[in-house]
Write a protein that holds these residues in place. Sequence first.
Motif, PDB file in Angstrom:
ATOM      1  N   ALA A  69       0.915  -1.244  -0.374  1.00  0.00           N
ATOM      2  CA  ALA A  69       0.129  -0.172  -0.497  1.00  0.00           C
ATOM      3  C   ALA A  69       1.417   1.392  -0.167  1.00  0.00           C
ATOM      4  O   ALA A  69       0.388   1.962  -1.031  1.00  0.00           O
ATOM      5  CB  ALA A  69      -0.586   0.583   1.577  1.00  0.00           C
ATOM      6  N   LEU A  70       1.804   0.848   0.749  1.00  0.00           N
ATOM      7  CA  LEU A  70       2.671   2.230   0.942  1.00  0.00           C
ATOM      8  C   LEU A  70       3.608   2.747  -0.765  1.00  0.00           C
ATOM      9  O   LEU A  70       3.945   3.987  -0.713  1.00  0.00           O
ATOM     10  CB  LEU A  70       3.779   1.772   1.458  1.00  0.00           C
ATOM     11  N   LEU A  71       3.510   1.552  -1.713  1.00  0.00           N
ATOM     12  CA  LEU A  71       4.313   2.429  -2.892  1.00  0.00           C
ATOM     13  C   LEU A  71       3.658   3.210  -3.398  1.00  0.00           C
ATOM     14  O   LEU A  71       3.676   3.940  -4.129  1.00  0.00           O
ATOM     15  CB  LEU A  71       3.647   1.346  -3.826  1.00  0.00           C
ATOM     16  N   GLN A  72       2.270   3.688  -3.340  1.00  0.00           N
ATOM     17  CA  GLN A  72       0.926   5.046  -2.972  1.00  0.00           C
ATOM     18  C   GLN A  72       1.513   5.535  -2.780  1.00  0.00           C
ATOM     19  O   GLN A  72       2.878   6.412  -1.746  1.00  0.00           O
ATOM     20  CB  GLN A  72      -0.396   4.636  -2.728  1.00  0.00           C
ATOM     21  N   ARG A  73       2.198   7.250  -3.662  1.00  0.00           N
ATOM     22  CA  ARG A  73       2.730   8.132  -3.617  1.00  0.00           C
ATOM     23  C   ARG A  73       1.432   9.280  -2.288  1.00  0.00           C
ATOM     24  O   ARG A  73       0.372   9.353  -2.935  1.00  0.00           O
ATOM     25  CB  ARG A  73       3.130   8.966  -4.867  1.00  0.00           C
ATOM     26  N   CYS A  74       2.764   9.546  -1.763  1.00  0.00           N
ATOM     27  CA  CYS A  74       2.043  10.292  -0.945  1.00  0.00           C
ATOM     28  C   CYS A  74       2.556  11.726  -0.251  1.00  0.00           C
ATOM     29  O   CYS A  74       3.890  10.935   0.392  1.00  0.00           O
ATOM     30  CB  CYS A  74       0.323   9.624   0.298  1.00  0.00           C
ATOM     31  N   ASP A  75       2.161  12.787   0.785  1.00  0.00           N
ATOM     32  CA  ASP A  75       3.150  13.183   1.924  1.00  0.00           C
ATOM     33  C   ASP A  75       3.507  12.424   2.958  1.00  0.00           C
ATOM     34  O   ASP A  75       4.830  12.277   3.439  1.00  0.00           O
ATOM     35  CB  ASP A  75       2.663  14.928   1.743  1.00  0.00           C
ATOM     36  N   VAL A  76       2.129  12.132   3.206  1.00  0.00           N
ATOM     37  CA  VAL A  76       2.666  11.946   5.250  1.00  0.00           C
ATOM     38  C   VAL A  76       1.443   9.718   4.895  1.00  0.00           C
ATOM     39  O   VAL A  76       0.346  10.451   4.258  1.00  0.00           O
ATOM     40  CB  VAL A  76       1.363  12.436   6.355  1.00  0.00           C
ATOM     41  N   ALA A  77       2.832   8.825   4.786  1.00  0.00           N
ATOM     42  CA  ALA A  77       1.881   8.025   5.503  1.00  0.00           C
ATOM     43  C   ALA A  77       1.567   7.445   6.537  1.00  0.00           C
ATOM     44  O   ALA A  77       2.536   7.912   7.364  1.00  0.00           O
ATOM     45  CB  ALA A  77       2.251   6.525   4.802  1.00  0.00           C
ATOM     46  N   LEU A  78      -0.026   7.592   7.026  1.00  0.00           N
ATOM     47  CA  LEU A  78      -0.022   7.070   8.376  1.00  0.00           C
ATOM     48  C   LEU A  78      -0.374   5.928   9.136  1.00  0.00           C
ATOM     49  O   LEU A  78      -1.066   4.600   8.167  1.00  0.00           O
ATOM     50  CB  LEU A  78      -1.755   7.772   8.751  1.00  0.00           C
ATOM     51  N   ILE A  79      -0.055   4.834   9.733  1.00  0.00           N
ATOM     52  CA  ILE A  79      -0.012   3.653   9.806  1.00  0.00           C
ATOM     53  C   ILE A  79      -0.545   3.303  12.111  1.00  0.00           C
ATOM     54  O   ILE A  79       0.228   3.554  12.574  1.00  0.00           O
ATOM     55  CB  ILE A  79       1.218   2.965   9.910  1.00  0.00           C
ATOM     56  N   GLU A  80      -1.461   3.021  11.630  1.00  0.00           N
ATOM     57  CA  GLU A  80      -1.582   2.800  13.307  1.00  0.00           C
ATOM     58  C   GLU A  80      -1.595   0.991  13.896  1.00  0.00           C
ATOM     59  O   GLU A  80      -2.794   0.641  13.152  1.00  0.00           O
ATOM     60  CB  GLU A  80      -3.957   3.359  13.040  1.00  0.00           C
TER      61      GLU A  80
END
Length: 241
Positions: free
Chosen positions: A116-127
């Motif tokens: 899932a983290l392959l998607q581009r974004c500024d902030v990836a949040l994992i709970e």
Amino acid sequence: MPATTTAAKLRRQRWFVTGTDTDVGKTTVAAGLLVALKQHGLTTLALKPVAAGCETTEQGLRNNDALALQAAATVALDYQQINPIALEPAIAPHIAAQELGLTMRVATVAGYCRGALLQRCDVALIEGAGGWRVPLNLRESFADLAVALQCQVVLVVGVKLGCINHALLTAEAIARDGLQMVGWVANIIDPNTARLAENLASLEALLGAPCWGVVEYMREPTATAVAAQLNSKAIVESCYE
């Protein structure tokens, strides 16, 4: 973007949200963080890789926390990407998995996350689930998952009697595991906490990381209401170098 960051470089963030205990408002705060970041033009992705206490729906097992993160993030992901391991019993995740004949391993859960983290974004949040040392199995914990994904850690402190000890022990464990606590949020879960101001001042003096906000007690909190109580300037500036 704040004026102080106009000449700075945006650095992609990967945050692992943990709590001082279960039921301290991790998801409430996480969703608020996502809304605050969106309000400042940053893109976000959110994962709840393991969730216990899921309900059966026409679409399959669904978890309210995972759905809340899905709604607050800007990057659209399928539910199965957000919550690849959905467990129905509302108990410790490793026990729920054992009862279903499953063994959760850090390498497997981290693999789901990395996809899932392959998607581009500024902030990836994992709970995470519960507190820092909640087991994934009898040898590995959610702390090991945060280490495997090389996250910075956001600590949600459930403010009640005893929270200072819980917060300091968690901060010590995070540092011992070699990760940085990038910020913490005080979530007031007991509005009748004695000497509330003094407790908050002690936490700010002792935790050694920026306080990203104090969330007042709300019977029915929303992500937008939580975002309004966060120090969005400090949160956004942490994303720049």
